[in-house]
Design a protein around this motif. Structure first.
Motif, PDB file in Angstrom:
ATOM      1  N   THR A 192      39.951  91.655   3.522  1.00 52.35           N
ATOM      2  CA  THR A 192      40.723  90.446   3.867  1.00 52.35           C
ATOM      3  C   THR A 192      40.775  89.451   2.706  1.00 52.35           C
ATOM      4  OG1 THR A 192      38.736  89.549   4.833  1.00 52.35           O
ATOM      5  CG2 THR A 192      40.314  90.549   6.358  1.00 52.35           C
ATOM      6  N   CYS A 193      39.880  89.579   1.761  1.00 51.08           N
ATOM      7  CA  CYS A 193      39.906  88.649   0.617  1.00 51.08           C
ATOM      8  C   CYS A 193      40.585  89.274  -0.592  1.00 51.08           C
ATOM      9  CB  CYS A 193      38.487  88.188   0.311  1.00 51.08           C
ATOM     10  SG  CYS A 193      37.927  88.311  -1.360  1.00 51.08           S
ATOM     11  N   MET A 194      40.644  90.610  -0.646  1.00 53.04           N
ATOM     12  CA  MET A 194      41.246  91.243  -1.824  1.00 53.04           C
ATOM     13  C   MET A 194      42.360  92.227  -1.453  1.00 53.04           C
ATOM     14  SD  MET A 194      39.545  92.772  -5.240  1.00 53.04           S
ATOM     15  CE  MET A 194      39.095  91.156  -5.811  1.00 53.04           C
ATOM     16  N   ARG A 195      43.544  91.957  -1.990  1.00 58.83           N
ATOM     17  CA  ARG A 195      44.662  92.886  -1.792  1.00 58.83           C
ATOM     18  C   ARG A 195      44.814  93.692  -3.075  1.00 58.83           C
ATOM     19  NH1 ARG A 195      49.066  94.187   1.101  1.00 58.83           N
ATOM     20  NH2 ARG A 195      50.880  94.782  -0.110  1.00 58.83           N
ATOM     21  N   VAL A 196      44.827  95.010  -2.936  1.00 59.74           N
ATOM     22  CA  VAL A 196      44.824  95.888  -4.111  1.00 59.74           C
ATOM     23  C   VAL A 196      46.134  96.653  -4.214  1.00 59.74           C
ATOM     24  CG1 VAL A 196      43.525  97.665  -5.362  1.00 59.74           C
ATOM     25  CG2 VAL A 196      42.337  96.205  -3.706  1.00 59.74           C
TER      26      VAL A 196
ATOM     27  N   GLU B  12      34.543  83.337  -9.990  1.00 58.41           N
ATOM     28  CA  GLU B  12      34.183  82.086  -9.293  1.00 58.41           C
ATOM     29  C   GLU B  12      34.867  81.997  -7.936  1.00 58.41           C
ATOM     30  OE1 GLU B  12      35.060  82.450 -12.393  1.00 58.41           O
ATOM     31  OE2 GLU B  12      33.554  81.457 -13.640  1.00 58.41           O
ATOM     32  N   GLU B  13      36.055  82.601  -7.815  1.00 57.88           N
ATOM     33  CA  GLU B  13      36.779  82.572  -6.539  1.00 57.88           C
ATOM     34  C   GLU B  13      36.413  83.776  -5.669  1.00 57.88           C
ATOM     35  OE1 GLU B  13      40.983  81.863  -7.221  1.00 57.88           O
ATOM     36  OE2 GLU B  13      40.558  80.119  -8.453  1.00 57.88           O
ATOM     37  N   VAL B  14      36.320  84.947  -6.300  1.00 54.35           N
ATOM     38  CA  VAL B  14      36.020  86.164  -5.515  1.00 54.35           C
ATOM     39  C   VAL B  14      34.641  86.038  -4.866  1.00 54.35           C
ATOM     40  CG1 VAL B  14      35.616  88.657  -5.697  1.00 54.35           C
ATOM     41  CG2 VAL B  14      37.582  87.618  -6.856  1.00 54.35           C
ATOM     42  N   ILE B  15      33.683  85.449  -5.559  1.00 51.99           N
ATOM     43  CA  ILE B  15      32.334  85.340  -4.979  1.00 51.99           C
ATOM     44  C   ILE B  15      32.329  84.401  -3.765  1.00 51.99           C
ATOM     45  CG2 ILE B  15      31.355  83.429  -6.375  1.00 51.99           C
ATOM     46  CD1 ILE B  15      28.859  85.499  -6.627  1.00 51.99           C
ATOM     47  N   ARG B  16      33.359  83.564  -3.667  1.00 52.26           N
ATOM     48  CA  ARG B  16      33.496  82.672  -2.498  1.00 52.26           C
ATOM     49  C   ARG B  16      34.515  83.217  -1.504  1.00 52.26           C
ATOM     50  NH1 ARG B  16      32.044  79.530  -6.781  1.00 52.26           N
ATOM     51  NH2 ARG B  16      30.262  78.184  -6.327  1.00 52.26           N
ATOM     52  N   SER B  17      34.850  84.498  -1.649  1.00 50.80           N
ATOM     53  CA  SER B  17      35.783  85.194  -0.745  1.00 50.80           C
ATOM     54  C   SER B  17      37.143  84.511  -0.643  1.00 50.80           C
ATOM     55  CB  SER B  17      35.175  85.344   0.661  1.00 50.80           C
ATOM     56  OG  SER B  17      33.943  85.996   0.577  1.00 50.80           O
ATOM     57  N   ILE B  18      37.620  83.944  -1.737  1.00 50.93           N
ATOM     58  CA  ILE B  18      38.943  83.308  -1.762  1.00 50.93           C
ATOM     59  C   ILE B  18      39.983  84.394  -2.068  1.00 50.93           C
ATOM     60  CG2 ILE B  18      40.388  81.618  -2.992  1.00 50.93           C
ATOM     61  CD1 ILE B  18      37.798  79.994  -3.472  1.00 50.93           C
ATOM     62  N   PRO B  19      41.095  84.452  -1.305  1.00 50.61           N
ATOM     63  CA  PRO B  19      42.054  85.546  -1.471  1.00 50.61           C
ATOM     64  C   PRO B  19      42.492  85.772  -2.925  1.00 50.61           C
ATOM     65  CG  PRO B  19      42.612  84.295   0.462  1.00 50.61           C
ATOM     66  CD  PRO B  19      41.468  83.551  -0.202  1.00 50.61           C
ATOM     67  N   THR B  20      42.517  87.042  -3.291  1.00 51.90           N
ATOM     68  CA  THR B  20      42.745  87.478  -4.672  1.00 51.90           C
ATOM     69  C   THR B  20      43.493  88.806  -4.639  1.00 51.90           C
ATOM     70  OG1 THR B  20      40.700  86.419  -5.393  1.00 51.90           O
ATOM     71  CG2 THR B  20      41.473  88.202  -6.774  1.00 51.90           C
ATOM     72  N   THR B  21      44.256  89.093  -5.712  1.00 52.40           N
ATOM     73  CA  THR B  21      44.917  90.404  -5.807  1.00 52.40           C
ATOM     74  C   THR B  21      44.490  91.086  -7.102  1.00 52.40           C
ATOM     75  OG1 THR B  21      46.798  89.444  -6.944  1.00 52.40           O
ATOM     76  CG2 THR B  21      46.983  89.660  -4.557  1.00 52.40           C
ATOM     77  N   ILE B  22      44.557  92.407  -7.105  1.00 50.90           N
ATOM     78  CA  ILE B  22      44.085  93.167  -8.276  1.00 50.90           C
ATOM     79  C   ILE B  22      44.849  94.486  -8.344  1.00 50.90           C
ATOM     80  CG2 ILE B  22      42.193  94.460  -7.128  1.00 50.90           C
ATOM     81  CD1 ILE B  22      40.386  93.557  -9.532  1.00 50.90           C
ATOM     82  N   ILE B  23      44.871  95.096  -9.526  1.00 51.47           N
ATOM     83  CA  ILE B  23      45.522  96.409  -9.700  1.00 51.47           C
ATOM     84  C   ILE B  23      44.463  97.490  -9.881  1.00 51.47           C
ATOM     85  CG2 ILE B  23      46.999  97.801 -11.218  1.00 51.47           C
ATOM     86  CD1 ILE B  23      48.667  95.644 -10.049  1.00 51.47           C
TER      87      ILE B  23
END
Ligand SMILES: NC(=O)c1ccc[n+]([C@@H]2O[C@H](COP(=O)([O-])OP(=O)(O)OC[C@H]3O[C@@H](n4cnc5c(N)ncnc54)[C@H](O)[C@@H]3O)[C@@H](O)[C@H]2O)c1
Length: 334
Positions: free
Chosen positions: A173-177, A143-154
């Motif tokens: 810019t929206c996802m830090r991996v 719900e957040e990623v589809i709205r390009s809201i900053p997110t982190t993932i492994i």
């Protein structure tokens, strides 16, 4: 890069949109042809009707088209369909492709993680075609990623080069991996935190307070870590984004379907009714039996997961679940 997403659910579509915006050539595949027809006709997903998907995003129900000439295949179906999806893709896999699982679960029959299921299903094909298998996991609601809201993932893979390759593809810019070579630990966190989120929902459904929820998250992490370390995972993984990070978001976010199902159970719905009401696969319910079997197999106590099991499968009431956790006889050392 040429990337196909196998699975057109909420997470598959959110990642497809993000990768498309990053400039990759992205195709979404689904085993369910009506989903592909809807996406092709409307460029929207039924769960996100207000979000217009990029025009360049392609859709197909043909497995060969989805797999052919792709650098990366992202497997984004719920855990019960991982094996059948790997089986469908197998005849069309090409040398050097990278398969990335984003599903969170443990297969009940084998107690395999999702990447282990893929590897098991593909068998000798993995070495014959030099396939690489990785997992992406973390505190990431679609719900957040589809709205390009900053997110982190492994990005997790035992082969660090593959983990870094996936990191490069998904970083924007929206996802830090971040990367982690402890893929087993990362996947275990993703599967088990959903059960703790069910318990968190039950507490909310009972109108209990924040004190007990903080305790649940902290002790839930201790429990998952205990099992993971016994299974040979790296302790540090559990304190990172895939562990503590995902546990926090799943136990507190209104977007978590496991948390929502737990709230309904706490309010008196049966586990079956609550899963039906949520309307999508509730991975936490699927994960309970495999987790209980892992506990039996290793001898590691899982008090919170056992308490959730008592509500979901043994007819205990939500209040009894909490009473059980508050008992003096329960394990109370670090
Ligand atoms: N939604 C999220 O925010 C999120 C975030 C991180 C990880 N995940 C994980 O990703 C996985 C997928 O989650 P989701 O939210 O996209 O689920 P979803 O319920 O939205 O996905 C359902 C999709 O699965 C596919 N599917 C359904 N039946 C199938 C079948 N018989 N064979 C093959 N495919 C079938 C279809 O494409 C369908 O749209 C889950 O394991 C989930 O835990 C989800």
């Amino acid at each position: 890069m040429k990337i196909s997403i196998l699975g057109a659910g909420t997470w598959g579509i959110a990642l497809a949109k993000m990768l498309c915006i990053s400039g990759h050539e992205v195709t979404v595949w689904s085993a369910l042809a009506p989903e592909i027809e809807h996406l092709t006709a409307t460029h929207t997903h039924p769960i996100f009707p207000d979000i217009q998907l990029p025009e360049e995003l392609c859709y197909t129900a043909d497995t060969e088209t989805a797999c052919k000439g792709r650098d990366v295949l992202l497997i984004a179906v719920p855990s019960p369909y991982i094996r059948s999806t790997a089986r469908s893709a197998a005849p069309f896999l090409e040398k050097g492709q990278i398969l990335v699982s984003v599903a969170k679960g443990i297969e009940e029959a084998t107690l395999f993680s999702m990447t282990e299921v893929i590897e098991d299903e593909l068998g000798p094909l993995v070495s014959e075609k030099d396939l690489k298998i990785a997992a992406l996991s973390g505190p990431t609601h679609a719900e957040e990623v589809i709205r390009s809201i900053p997110t982190t993932i492994i990005s997790a893979c035992s082969d660090i080069d593959t983990a870094q390759f996936i990191q490069e593809i998904f970083m924007n810019t929206c996802m830090r991996v971040y990367t982690n070579t402890d893929i087993k630990g990362v996947e275990l966190c993703g599967a088990l935190k959903n059960i703790i989120a069910l318990a968190s929902g039950v507490l909310s459904g009972l109108n209990y307070g924040d004190n007990i929820k903080a305790a649940l998250i902290t002790r839930g992490l201790a429990e998952i870590k205990r099992l993971g370390v016994e299974l040979g995972c790296c302790e540090q993984t559990f304190y990172g984004l895939a562990g503590m990070g995902d546990l926090i978001v799943t136990c507190l976010s209104v977007h978590s379907r496991n948390y929502k199902a737990g709230i309904l159970i706490g309010k008196g719905y049966s586990p079956q009714e609550s899963a039906k009401e949520v309307g999508m696969v509730v991975e936490g319910i699927n994960a309970i039996k495999p987790a209980m079997r892992l506990s039996e197999k290793t001898g590691v106590e899982l008090p919170i997961i056992s308490a959730v099991n008592s509500v979901v499968y043994e007819g205990a009431s939500p209040a009894e679940m909490v009473d059980r956790l508050m008992q003096r006889s329960m394990r109370s050392e670090i």
